[in-house]
Scaffold this active site. Sequence first.
Site, short mmCIF file in Angstrom:
data_model
loop_
_atom_site.label_atom_id
_atom_site.label_comp_id
_atom_site.label_asym_id
_atom_site.label_seq_id
_atom_site.Cartn_x
_atom_site.Cartn_y
_atom_site.Cartn_z
N GLY A 173 -10.88 -1.50 10.06
CA GLY A 173 -12.08 -1.93 9.39
C GLY A 173 -13.37 -1.81 10.07
O GLY A 173 -14.38 -1.50 10.21
N GLY A 200 -9.47 -5.23 13.03
CA GLY A 200 -9.65 -5.41 10.56
C GLY A 200 -9.73 -6.43 10.95
O GLY A 200 -10.17 -7.77 11.51
N ASN A 201 -8.21 -7.58 9.30
CA ASN A 201 -8.24 -8.79 9.03
C ASN A 201 -7.03 -8.54 10.35
O ASN A 201 -7.81 -9.84 10.87
CB ASN A 201 -7.66 -8.46 8.14
CG ASN A 201 -8.28 -8.57 6.71
OD1 ASN A 201 -9.28 -9.94 7.24
ND2 ASN A 201 -8.15 -8.17 5.70
N GLY A 202 -6.35 -8.30 10.93
CA GLY A 202 -5.56 -8.58 11.87
C GLY A 202 -6.05 -8.00 13.33
O GLY A 202 -6.27 -6.77 12.88
N GLU A 217 -13.89 0.82 13.12
CA GLU A 217 -14.55 1.88 12.44
C GLU A 217 -16.27 1.74 11.52
O GLU A 217 -16.94 2.60 11.61
CB GLU A 217 -13.40 2.14 11.14
CG GLU A 217 -12.21 3.11 12.43
CD GLU A 217 -10.98 3.06 10.79
OE1 GLU A 217 -11.59 2.64 10.28
OE2 GLU A 217 -9.69 2.76 11.77
N ASN A 218 -16.48 0.78 11.50
CA ASN A 218 -17.43 0.59 10.56
C ASN A 218 -18.56 -0.35 11.52
O ASN A 218 -20.09 0.64 10.99
CB ASN A 218 -17.00 -0.39 9.14
CG ASN A 218 -16.55 0.72 8.67
OD1 ASN A 218 -16.84 1.11 7.96
ND2 ASN A 218 -15.38 0.19 7.62
N ASP A 260 6.63 -1.13 12.73
CA ASP A 260 5.25 -1.63 13.00
C ASP A 260 5.66 -2.18 15.84
O ASP A 260 4.26 -2.00 16.30
CB ASP A 260 4.38 -3.17 12.71
CG ASP A 260 3.43 -2.52 12.43
OD1 ASP A 260 2.97 -1.82 12.80
OD2 ASP A 260 3.07 -4.28 12.41
N LYS A 320 0.47 -1.40 0.38
CA LYS A 320 0.05 0.06 -0.30
C LYS A 320 0.96 1.61 0.71
O LYS A 320 2.21 1.63 0.99
CB LYS A 320 -0.45 -0.01 1.53
CG LYS A 320 -1.85 -0.94 1.45
CD LYS A 320 -2.97 -0.67 2.53
CE LYS A 320 -4.24 -2.16 2.94
NZ LYS A 320 -4.37 -1.60 4.27
P1 ADP Z 1 -6.27 -5.17 7.46
O1 ADP Z 1 -6.40 -5.24 9.02
O2 ADP Z 1 -6.03 -5.68 6.53
O3 ADP Z 1 -5.90 -3.80 7.20
P2 ADP Z 1 -8.95 -3.54 7.75
O4 ADP Z 1 -8.88 -2.90 9.09
O5 ADP Z 1 -8.90 -2.85 6.38
O6 ADP Z 1 -7.68 -4.93 7.33
O7 ADP Z 1 -10.12 -4.51 7.75
C1 ADP Z 1 -10.59 -5.45 7.32
C2 ADP Z 1 -11.89 -6.08 8.06
O8 ADP Z 1 -12.99 -4.87 7.93
C3 ADP Z 1 -12.97 -6.82 7.59
O9 ADP Z 1 -13.24 -8.28 8.28
C4 ADP Z 1 -13.99 -6.01 6.44
O10 ADP Z 1 -15.33 -7.08 6.81
C5 ADP Z 1 -14.40 -5.25 7.93
N1 ADP Z 1 -14.78 -4.53 7.31
C6 ADP Z 1 -15.10 -3.31 6.70
N2 ADP Z 1 -16.38 -2.45 6.53
C7 ADP Z 1 -16.91 -3.52 7.80
C8 ADP Z 1 -18.29 -3.03 7.78
N3 ADP Z 1 -19.03 -2.01 7.23
N4 ADP Z 1 -19.04 -4.18 8.09
C9 ADP Z 1 -18.29 -4.84 8.80
N5 ADP Z 1 -17.23 -5.12 8.16
C10 ADP Z 1 -16.48 -4.30 7.41
#
Ligand code: ADP
Length: 402
Positions: free
Chosen positions: A329, A207-209, A332-333, A145, A2
């Site tokens: 992810g 997030g994913n992690g 925040e969402n 990190d 990224k």
């Molecule tokens: P990474 O750790 O790879 O940077 P992110 O922080 O983008 O990943 O997080 C990815 C996760 O966030 C995924 O499990 C995705 O489904 C989840 N996610 C993103 N938007 C939403 C949402 N609106 N509701 C629930 N989960 C979400």
Amino acid sequence: MKFQVISTDLDRIREDSDERLCRGGVERIGGEAIVTVDSKNSPKQKFTAPIRDVGAALDFVLRFLASDRSGIEEIRNLGDIQAVGHRVAHGGETFHESVIIDNKVTQLIEDCIDLAPLHNPNNLRGIRAVRELFGERTPQVAVFDTAFHTTIPEYAYLYALPYHLYRRHRIRRYGFHGTSHRYVAYRYRTLCNLTREQTNVITLHLGNGCSATAIRGGHSVETSMGMTPLEGLIMGTRSGDLDPAIVNLIATKEGMGPHEVETMLNTQSGLLGISGLTNDMRVLQEELADHDDRRVRLAIDMFCYRARKYIGSLLASMGGAEAVIFTGGIGENSAEIRARVCEGLEWAGIQMDDVRNKETVRRPGQISVEGSKLPVWVIPTDEELLIARDTVRCVLGEPLPG
Ligand code: ADP
């Protein structure tokens, strides 16, 4: 990989007016890679290009950014890129903060390869690619990190193994996502007008992690990830905590080697392993709403329960916190996951506000009721901004705030 291009300097850092000129990524490196570039003033671009490794990806991206095709008016040629900041996965016990990269630093990053065999070699490839393209004149900065967690005390970072294993192989907990936890704690204290020393919070990066960190007096004092990013919370494909005896048991019963088991714990477990469907929380939530699948429900229940359990344990380890902050992810969402994680934490002083929680998506804000003894916040992370700011400060020899 990224990347972002950020226009900033000390004045803009002070005024919080740094400007993001472009963001993008390169996926499927090693073959016909997919490149996405989203610049401030031009439509989003997505195209493919043959890219063999991370070094080649960085070389490709930098040349692209400096070309007319990128649409970034501020960058007409490579000379307009004044410094490059890298997120480096593992700084071991050596790096406590971001540093200007020179030969000694690259050697020390190389010495940490044993600790992060998948990540540090790629970070080094990126650093070398930039050096080859720009020469020595363009400064590069490494942002680790692990650095934020180097303040965790010995009694918290050691595993209760024979001590010589720590001496010989540096086996201990290091923690990860440090840039994210540090950014979120910094943003919280600026929003609340607190000094670093007054910052006592738990940050949950989901997030994913996923990882959770206890921050006392602005310093990380405990975190959920360990020697590697496998320990702690349940993640998209990682198991998080488990009894170490299980590794040998799986290896014996399933006829697998230890490496295979470790790969399974990293890539086939967590939300994916339990649901049998996906590691993607959004898809799991949609699936639950549509079909009420038992294993999907279980995966989400386990995810939330583990996060809640960590909040309790971090509260104990840091002697109480003044806020719990969600980021990443999922953090925040997903108001639903945040509510589920905080369920039953009234004893700890958490009183969620359903309306605020639902309305706070991808922006900072408090999601507990006014007067909640332990306030809960959402603060979107911005690791790239912190990397850019550390880069400016390192290049100008300015002190780095925590
Ligand atoms: P990474 O750790 O790879 O940077 P992110 O922080 O983008 O990943 O997080 C990815 C996760 O966030 C995924 O499990 C995705 O489904 C989840 N996610 C993103 N938007 C939403 C949402 N609106 N509701 C629930 N989960 C979400």
